[in-house]
Design a protein around this motif. Structure first.
Motif, PDB file in Angstrom:
ATOM      1  N   CYS A 128      -1.093   6.695   4.973  1.00 30.90           N
ATOM      2  CA  CYS A 128      -0.291   8.197   4.766  1.00 30.90           C
ATOM      3  C   CYS A 128       0.355   8.838   5.358  1.00 30.90           C
ATOM      4  CB  CYS A 128      -1.479   8.628   4.364  1.00 30.90           C
ATOM      5  SG  CYS A 128      -2.627   7.821   2.690  1.00 30.90           S
ATOM      6  N   VAL A 129       1.303   7.723   6.650  1.00 31.70           N
ATOM      7  CA  VAL A 129       1.815   9.088   7.089  1.00 31.70           C
ATOM      8  C   VAL A 129       3.219   8.625   6.547  1.00 31.70           C
ATOM      9  CG1 VAL A 129       3.504   8.747  10.109  1.00 31.70           C
ATOM     10  CG2 VAL A 129       0.557   8.598   9.552  1.00 31.70           C
ATOM     11  N   GLY A 130       3.704   9.610   6.074  1.00 37.18           N
ATOM     12  CA  GLY A 130       4.949   9.613   5.632  1.00 37.18           C
ATOM     13  C   GLY A 130       4.617   9.886   4.096  1.00 37.18           C
ATOM     14  N   SER A 131       4.019  10.001   3.554  1.00 41.77           N
ATOM     15  CA  SER A 131       3.671  10.151   2.626  1.00 41.77           C
ATOM     16  C   SER A 131       3.293  11.736   1.651  1.00 41.77           C
ATOM     17  CB  SER A 131       2.718   9.039   1.570  1.00 41.77           C
ATOM     18  OG  SER A 131       1.496   9.669   2.068  1.00 41.77           O
ATOM     19  N   ALA A 132       3.214  11.339   0.727  1.00 43.31           N
ATOM     20  CA  ALA A 132       2.801  12.851   0.019  1.00 43.31           C
ATOM     21  C   ALA A 132       1.136  13.001   0.145  1.00 43.31           C
ATOM     22  CB  ALA A 132       3.034  12.808  -1.934  1.00 43.31           C
ATOM     23  N   LEU A 145       0.349  -1.442  -0.119  1.00 41.41           N
ATOM     24  CA  LEU A 145      -0.356  -0.088  -0.193  1.00 41.41           C
ATOM     25  C   LEU A 145       0.722   0.865   0.037  1.00 41.41           C
ATOM     26  CD1 LEU A 145      -2.815   1.962  -0.462  1.00 41.41           C
ATOM     27  CD2 LEU A 145      -2.195   1.154   2.542  1.00 41.41           C
ATOM     28  N   ARG A 146       2.006   0.884   0.976  1.00 35.86           N
ATOM     29  CA  ARG A 146       2.726   2.283   0.553  1.00 35.86           C
ATOM     30  C   ARG A 146       3.640   2.659  -0.574  1.00 35.86           C
ATOM     31  NH1 ARG A 146       4.617   0.875   5.998  1.00 35.86           N
ATOM     32  NH2 ARG A 146       2.937   2.557   7.590  1.00 35.86           N
ATOM     33  N   GLU A 147       4.151   1.634  -1.198  1.00 37.81           N
ATOM     34  CA  GLU A 147       4.590   1.715  -2.032  1.00 37.81           C
ATOM     35  C   GLU A 147       3.535   2.420  -3.381  1.00 37.81           C
ATOM     36  OE1 GLU A 147       6.009  -2.665  -3.349  1.00 37.81           O
ATOM     37  OE2 GLU A 147       7.654  -2.853  -1.746  1.00 37.81           O
ATOM     38  N   PHE A 148       2.063   1.911  -3.501  1.00 37.67           N
ATOM     39  CA  PHE A 148       1.382   1.624  -4.325  1.00 37.67           C
ATOM     40  C   PHE A 148       1.108   3.728  -3.903  1.00 37.67           C
ATOM     41  CE2 PHE A 148      -3.267   3.604  -4.512  1.00 37.67           C
ATOM     42  CZ  PHE A 148      -3.433   3.708  -5.964  1.00 37.67           C
ATOM     43  N   LEU A 149       1.088   3.963  -2.984  1.00 36.84           N
ATOM     44  CA  LEU A 149       0.480   5.733  -2.601  1.00 36.84           C
ATOM     45  C   LEU A 149       2.144   6.931  -2.622  1.00 36.84           C
ATOM     46  CD1 LEU A 149      -0.254   6.033   1.283  1.00 36.84           C
ATOM     47  CD2 LEU A 149      -2.199   6.257  -0.999  1.00 36.84           C
ATOM     48  N   GLY A 150       3.638   6.166  -2.732  1.00 39.19           N
ATOM     49  CA  GLY A 150       4.393   6.694  -3.670  1.00 39.19           C
ATOM     50  C   GLY A 150       4.665   6.890  -4.904  1.00 39.19           C
ATOM     51  N   GLN A 166      -5.453  13.893  -0.536  1.00 35.10           N
ATOM     52  CA  GLN A 166      -4.824  15.488  -1.501  1.00 35.10           C
ATOM     53  C   GLN A 166      -3.751  14.767  -0.977  1.00 35.10           C
ATOM     54  OE1 GLN A 166      -7.848  17.592   1.162  1.00 35.10           O
ATOM     55  NE2 GLN A 166      -8.869  17.829  -0.189  1.00 35.10           N
ATOM     56  N   LYS A 167      -2.916  16.260  -1.858  1.00 36.06           N
ATOM     57  CA  LYS A 167      -1.459  16.071  -1.522  1.00 36.06           C
ATOM     58  C   LYS A 167      -0.835  16.503  -0.662  1.00 36.06           C
ATOM     59  CE  LYS A 167       1.015  13.663  -4.790  1.00 36.06           C
ATOM     60  NZ  LYS A 167       1.772  14.599  -6.092  1.00 36.06           N
ATOM     61  N   ALA A 168       0.171  16.210   0.457  1.00 41.53           N
ATOM     62  CA  ALA A 168       0.047  16.975   1.652  1.00 41.53           C
ATOM     63  C   ALA A 168       1.185  18.265   1.281  1.00 41.53           C
ATOM     64  CB  ALA A 168       1.251  15.834   2.408  1.00 41.53           C
TER      65      ALA A 168
END
Length: 251
Positions: A226-230, A152-157, A249-251
């Motif tokens: 999403c923590v630590g992601s964009a 999931l984190r890879e996908f968010l990246g 949304q983009k952080a």
């Protein structure tokens, strides 16, 4: 037999592709046998017309307008192009429908989707360059195939890579903590807080697709990922007792 929704738009990537072939045959008036969702001895007929061709209520698109969808727009797991076609009507600019199934790519193009790309939603960098899109939409609970936490984190990246700094993404999933989710075909108990298991495959005209392992998760699991992601989680809205859409949304 289990009752409830037999599954959304999770595309089978097996070489035989019974999922994509059945939808293509339906579109061409050539489907003579059902497309089955199968888990062991249990099976449900997949409702192709309702999921991929029937018109959705206008309020669905009005909500997406309010979310800030804009072009260039990427429709992940676009199926037969139902939403991509509506986005082409609503927004000026490019709408891209992404699918791993060659049969679904052909179906989208036959229906008038102007840009249909064959590719994997979990390998977006292989298909698109940095900052390519202003918005991303996924409807069909394919997000459950991004098994938390690492995938999931890879996908968010990857999603952040192919979108610009002002991007918005609207994704959907099943809530495994909702009682109604337990009626879904292929449901398995999961002791992990906020997580679920679902295993199933598609069959059509004797062709058997690969087993699909979904890990449905709550909005809270997505928020943690999403923590630590964009990305940050904005609105979460439930469309029924066990299905939700979340606006990133983009952080």
């Amino acid at each position: 037999m289990s009752t409830g929704d037999p599954g959304g738009g999770a595309t089978d990537t097996d070489g035989t592709d019974p999922f994509g072939r059945a939808i293509r045959d339906f579109r061409r008036g050539e489907q003579d046998e059902p497309l089955w969702c199968v888990d062991g001895d249990e099976r449900l007929e997949h409702p192709i017309e309702r999921f991929y061709f029937a018109e959705r209520d206008e309020s669905v698109y009005e909500a997406l307008d309010a979310d800030g969808l804009a072009t260039p727009l990427l429709d992940l797991g676009a199926g037969a192009g139902r939403d991509a076609l509506r986005f082409q009507e609503r927004y000026e600019g490019e709408v891209v429908g992404l699918e791993p199934s060659a049969h679904l790519i052909a179906t989208m193009r036959e229906r008038g989707v102007e840009s249909a790309v064959e590719g994997d939603m979990f390998a977006l960098r292989e298909s698109f360059e940095r900052d390519r899109f202003r918005a991303v939409y996924a409807h069909g609970t394919q997000l459950g195939l991004a098994r938390p936490p690492h995938r999931l984190r890879e996908f968010l990246g990857d999603l952040a890579f192919v979108t610009d700094d002002d991007a918005v993404a609207v994704l959907d999933n099943y809530d495994p903590e909702a009682a109604a989710a337990r009626d879904l075909l292929g449901w398995r108990p999961d002791p992990t807080p906020g997580m679920g298991y679902r295993v199933m495959h598609f069959e059509y005209e004797g062709d058997v697709g690969e087993s699909l392992l979904f890990r449905p998760f709550t909005p809270e699991v997505l928020r943690e990922a999403c923590v630590g992601s964009a990305w940050t989680v904005g609105e979460v809205r439930y469309t029924n007792a066990h299905h939700y859409e979340v606006v990133l949304q983009k952080a």
